[in-house]
Write a protein that holds these residues in place. Sequence first.
Motif, PDB file in Angstrom:
ATOM      1  N   PHE A 336       0.736  -1.217   0.057  1.00 51.09           N
ATOM      2  CA  PHE A 336      -0.017   0.024  -0.016  1.00 51.09           C
ATOM      3  C   PHE A 336       1.027   1.306   0.034  1.00 51.09           C
ATOM      4  O   PHE A 336       2.152   1.411   0.430  1.00 51.09           O
ATOM      5  N   ASP A 337       0.262   2.413  -0.337  1.00 51.69           N
ATOM      6  CA  ASP A 337       1.121   3.627  -0.618  1.00 51.69           C
ATOM      7  C   ASP A 337       1.286   4.246   0.807  1.00 51.69           C
ATOM      8  O   ASP A 337       2.114   5.395   0.662  1.00 51.69           O
ATOM      9  N   GLY A 338       0.838   4.087   1.818  1.00 53.02           N
ATOM     10  CA  GLY A 338       1.012   4.579   3.166  1.00 53.02           C
ATOM     11  C   GLY A 338       0.145   5.468   3.580  1.00 53.02           C
ATOM     12  O   GLY A 338       0.267   6.296   4.513  1.00 53.02           O
ATOM     13  N   THR A 339      -0.601   5.971   2.826  1.00 50.74           N
ATOM     14  CA  THR A 339      -1.450   7.275   3.020  1.00 50.74           C
ATOM     15  C   THR A 339      -2.676   6.707   3.687  1.00 50.74           C
ATOM     16  O   THR A 339      -3.634   7.620   4.157  1.00 50.74           O
ATOM     17  N   GLY A 340      -3.084   5.277   4.176  1.00 47.66           N
ATOM     18  CA  GLY A 340      -3.911   4.889   4.895  1.00 47.66           C
ATOM     19  C   GLY A 340      -5.419   4.832   3.947  1.00 47.66           C
ATOM     20  O   GLY A 340      -5.555   5.307   3.061  1.00 47.66           O
ATOM     21  N   PRO A 341      -6.143   3.723   4.524  1.00 44.52           N
ATOM     22  CA  PRO A 341      -7.474   3.689   3.775  1.00 44.52           C
ATOM     23  C   PRO A 341      -8.535   4.785   3.839  1.00 44.52           C
ATOM     24  O   PRO A 341      -8.296   5.623   4.866  1.00 44.52           O
ATOM     25  N   THR A 342      -9.338   4.864   2.870  1.00 47.72           N
ATOM     26  CA  THR A 342     -10.444   5.964   2.970  1.00 47.72           C
ATOM     27  C   THR A 342     -11.925   5.162   2.831  1.00 47.72           C
ATOM     28  O   THR A 342     -11.768   4.188   2.314  1.00 47.72           O
ATOM     29  N   LEU A 343     -12.506   5.807   3.498  1.00 48.47           N
ATOM     30  CA  LEU A 343     -14.013   5.339   3.810  1.00 48.47           C
ATOM     31  C   LEU A 343     -14.748   5.827   2.444  1.00 48.47           C
ATOM     32  O   LEU A 343     -14.811   7.035   2.253  1.00 48.47           O
ATOM     33  N   VAL A 344     -15.547   4.796   1.617  1.00 48.87           N
ATOM     34  CA  VAL A 344     -16.105   5.332   0.506  1.00 48.87           C
ATOM     35  C   VAL A 344     -17.428   4.694   0.177  1.00 48.87           C
ATOM     36  O   VAL A 344     -17.681   3.753   0.212  1.00 48.87           O
ATOM     37  N   PRO A 345     -18.505   5.504   0.274  1.00 51.30           N
ATOM     38  CA  PRO A 345     -19.904   4.874   0.030  1.00 51.30           C
ATOM     39  C   PRO A 345     -19.961   4.331  -1.260  1.00 51.30           C
ATOM     40  O   PRO A 345     -19.378   4.663  -2.202  1.00 51.30           O
ATOM     41  N   LYS A 346     -21.079   3.333  -1.368  1.00 53.85           N
ATOM     42  CA  LYS A 346     -21.392   2.827  -2.614  1.00 53.85           C
ATOM     43  C   LYS A 346     -21.392   3.772  -3.668  1.00 53.85           C
ATOM     44  O   LYS A 346     -21.211   3.698  -4.878  1.00 53.85           O
ATOM     45  N   SER A 347     -22.279   4.843  -3.637  1.00 59.04           N
ATOM     46  CA  SER A 347     -22.447   5.633  -4.693  1.00 59.04           C
ATOM     47  C   SER A 347     -21.216   6.343  -5.093  1.00 59.04           C
ATOM     48  O   SER A 347     -21.298   7.092  -6.384  1.00 59.04           O
ATOM     49  N   LYS A 348     -20.113   6.492  -4.421  1.00 56.81           N
ATOM     50  CA  LYS A 348     -18.944   7.082  -4.723  1.00 56.81           C
ATOM     51  C   LYS A 348     -18.079   6.321  -5.486  1.00 56.81           C
ATOM     52  O   LYS A 348     -16.820   6.853  -5.714  1.00 56.81           O
ATOM     53  N   MET A 349     -18.200   4.739  -5.328  1.00 58.58           N
ATOM     54  CA  MET A 349     -17.146   3.917  -5.774  1.00 58.58           C
ATOM     55  C   MET A 349     -17.153   3.940  -7.175  1.00 58.58           C
ATOM     56  O   MET A 349     -18.243   3.687  -8.058  1.00 58.58           O
ATOM     57  N   GLN A 350     -16.091   3.868  -7.938  1.00 49.76           N
ATOM     58  CA  GLN A 350     -15.876   3.799  -9.414  1.00 49.76           C
ATOM     59  C   GLN A 350     -16.197   2.489  -9.680  1.00 49.76           C
ATOM     60  O   GLN A 350     -15.899   1.396  -9.027  1.00 49.76           O
ATOM     61  N   ASP A 351     -16.660   2.101 -10.898  1.00 51.47           N
ATOM     62  CA  ASP A 351     -17.047   0.779 -11.289  1.00 51.47           C
ATOM     63  C   ASP A 351     -15.969  -0.060 -11.459  1.00 51.47           C
ATOM     64  O   ASP A 351     -16.169  -1.309 -11.380  1.00 51.47           O
ATOM     65  N   LYS A 357     -16.629  -7.500  -2.303  1.00 54.24           N
ATOM     66  CA  LYS A 357     -17.801  -8.010  -2.433  1.00 54.24           C
ATOM     67  C   LYS A 357     -18.409  -6.727  -3.247  1.00 54.24           C
ATOM     68  O   LYS A 357     -18.435  -5.598  -2.789  1.00 54.24           O
ATOM     69  N   LYS A 358     -19.584  -7.317  -4.279  1.00 55.49           N
ATOM     70  CA  LYS A 358     -20.212  -6.250  -5.109  1.00 55.49           C
ATOM     71  C   LYS A 358     -21.341  -5.657  -4.153  1.00 55.49           C
ATOM     72  O   LYS A 358     -21.988  -6.417  -3.326  1.00 55.49           O
ATOM     73  N   ASP A 359     -21.786  -4.283  -4.409  1.00 54.61           N
ATOM     74  CA  ASP A 359     -23.146  -3.803  -4.266  1.00 54.61           C
ATOM     75  C   ASP A 359     -22.899  -3.578  -2.371  1.00 54.61           C
ATOM     76  O   ASP A 359     -23.860  -3.705  -2.042  1.00 54.61           O
ATOM     77  N   ALA A 360     -21.824  -3.595  -1.735  1.00 55.04           N
ATOM     78  CA  ALA A 360     -21.815  -3.265  -0.478  1.00 55.04           C
ATOM     79  C   ALA A 360     -22.159  -1.770  -0.330  1.00 55.04           C
ATOM     80  O   ALA A 360     -21.995  -0.919  -1.001  1.00 55.04           O
ATOM     81  N   ASP A 361     -22.598  -1.381   1.102  1.00 52.55           N
ATOM     82  CA  ASP A 361     -23.060  -0.018   1.189  1.00 52.55           C
ATOM     83  C   ASP A 361     -21.902   0.830   1.443  1.00 52.55           C
ATOM     84  O   ASP A 361     -21.858   2.185   1.154  1.00 52.55           O
ATOM     85  N   LEU A 362     -20.654   0.376   1.855  1.00 50.02           N
ATOM     86  CA  LEU A 362     -19.366   1.153   2.237  1.00 50.02           C
ATOM     87  C   LEU A 362     -18.424   0.381   2.103  1.00 50.02           C
ATOM     88  O   LEU A 362     -18.446  -0.936   2.288  1.00 50.02           O
ATOM     89  N   TYR A 363     -17.234   1.157   1.666  1.00 50.37           N
ATOM     90  CA  TYR A 363     -16.048   0.297   1.259  1.00 50.37           C
ATOM     91  C   TYR A 363     -14.628   0.998   1.918  1.00 50.37           C
ATOM     92  O   TYR A 363     -14.783   2.253   2.050  1.00 50.37           O
TER      93      TYR A 363
END
Length: 405
Positions: A336-351, A357-363
């Motif tokens: 990993f690049d060391g910047t740490g993970p980010t919380l991304v909602p399903k609506s903001k996830m790139q295809d 897992k597909k179609d989760a609410d949050l990643y």
Amino acid sequence: MDKKQEDGKVVDHLFTAQSLIDNEDKQTYYIGDSKYYKMGHELGSESIYKQYTYARNVIQWNLDIFLDNKEPESGVRLRDDITEGYNIIPNFFVSAMMNEKFDYADDGIVQTHRENKRHKKTHYENRLFDRDTLLLFHYDVNFLYVLSLYARDDRSQKNKWKQKVRRMFRKEIQEWLQQDYSFYAMRAKVHINGEEYIKQHFKELIGKVYTPYTDETVYSLALDRKPENIETNQELIEMLRTAFYVEECRLGQDPNEVLPDVQPIVEYKADNTDLALCIVKEGVNFDNAISTLKRTGTVGVALQMNGATLTLVEGFTKARYLLIHNKSNRYELFIFDGTGPTLVPKSKMQDDVITTKKDADLYLTYKVKTDVAVDFGELNLLPITRNPKTSYHPQLIPIKSFVTE
């Protein structure tokens, strides 16, 4: 090379030109016979056998030169010492046909309309790069055009037509071969010595791989498309992909268009506290995931929601490495690049981001360094592949568990 061979046979046409595989510097021999057989008749078995003999003689002549520590003026080397494969020699007949309108201007050169326009002689099946796999193609030409061309004795016009025909032969023979064979380009992965791997798997690979490119770290793989070969071909590709990048590559195509660059190796020391995020991708999903990750540099871990409460697996935010595996013998390791993970909602996830897992609410999304290769040597995946508790859910495992001392 002299057209008169040592057994007394004389070849009508023998020239060097671009190899069928490489589109640039590598060349091979082309052998042709244009004795203008009786119009409309099929070739006799004696003529076909004789043409195969021409090719065998050329192969042996080329071998003898290098065995004597010499080199032909053309620089053509048919046998590859690494794979012990042989370059493809285009071998063709040119038969006469008469233009129905007695037209002298049209060369009319085409694949023959006779029933048998292609011939192949093999010692072993599914070994295109074997010295005993001999190919023979058949063309027709307007005899009146050839007669008028040589009667005019215009050297420039003859050379122009000769180059046109040679380009056409190469292109059409490539197309014919691609109907019968699937072609791939291969490059060894980091940590893998491609030459040693091929030696160790010589029996499975002989006649199927060859080094036709200027870059001799890139190999060509040819597999017969016959239905009875589909299963064994797929097994071979799966085996090779544990050590090589293997991508479909048409004859004449630059392999660098389909193969990833070999990444610079960065050595890391396995620390007891460093965790690897382990994700399972099986079958074609493994190759698709690796390809997508290298393009996007992002991976998303699906998070669970218990009512209104977000459940985070302890340590997921501290993972340093990403290990994608197929629960068997294939894996790719990233850092990993060391910047740490980010919380991304399903609506903001790139295809096109790979996820657990597909179609989760949050990643929980991580950025991966795709421009370097992590060097821990060959990893031992037994802690996850032989563990009955290994699931399809992402796992956090100390990287040191996989490192062999």
